[in-house]
Design an enzyme around this catalytic site. Structure first.
Site: not given
Ligand code: ADP
Length: 175
Positions: A26, A50, A98, A136
């Site tokens: 992130h 979730k 990703r 995450s």
């Molecule tokens: P959501 O439940 O909305 O997917 P996340 O917190 O999992 O929320 O992800 C928010 C954004 O951050 C998404 O666009 C996701 O692709 C991006 N993201 C999550 N992990 C990574 C990572 N390792 N590298 C780049 N972007 C990421």
């Protein structure tokens, strides 16, 4: 531009997500986004599909600690992202891609969002290859099994994960 009460600013973008918890992936996207935009509004989803490990307040507090010095504003939102964006000073949201598996879901969301809010634009940034498989969920999975996550998340998040898993008595990641 009909019916818009908020003056829109093209130099600001919204980065929405669950951030449960925020990871180095992130942060990588955030620093890339700040090369393009002056200010990023990090919008933490309150009630995702979730069950989150961290409360929205805990997630926001971790984000605050690891983004100090960056031009970000941290907020939470509930309901439809398309509605939340309508009230904000920008129509632009940042998401990231990703591994190729993200594409279908992100494409579907972007199309649906722009159907619900015609002014909304989704911008996709690609993450660095070292974060390609980081999420995450993976971090929580490793931490719940006693693994070291210090190379995947900022130190404060690694500490909070340890404390959270200790207090919830979880050591195998299963419900
Ligand atoms: P959501 O439940 O909305 O997917 P996340 O917190 O999992 O929320 O992800 C928010 C954004 O951050 C998404 O666009 C996701 O692709 C991006 N993201 C999550 N992990 C990574 C990572 N390792 N590298 C780049 N972007 C990421």
């Amino acid at each position: 531009m009909q019916g818009q009460s908020v003056e829109k600013n093209a130099r600001t973008a919204i980065y929405p997500g669950s951030f449960d918890p925020i990871t180095n992936g992130h942060l990588d996207i955030l620093s890339r986004a700040l090369k393009i935009f002056d200010k990023i509004i990090i919008a933490v989803l309150r009630n995702g599909s979730k069950e989150p490990l961290f409360s929205v307040e805990e997630r926001m507090s971790m984000i605050k600690q690891v983004t100090s010095g960056m031009n970000v504003v941290i907020e939470s939102f509930d309901g439809l992202l398309a509605d939340y964006v309508r009230q904000k000073e920008t129509n632009i949201i940042i998401r990231s891609l990703r591994a190729t598996s993200d594409f279908d879901y992100e494409f579907q969301m972007a199309v649906m969002n722009s159907q619900m809010n015609r002014e909304m634009e989704s911008i996709f940034l690609m993450t660095g290859k070292e974060y390609f498989f980081l999420s995450s969920s993976v971090v929580k999975e490793i931490a719940s099994r006693g693994g070291d996550v210090s190379w995947l998340v900022p130190p404060v998040v690694a500490e909070k994960l340890k404390a959270k898993l200790r207090s919830s008595g979880s050591n195998n990641g299963e419900e």
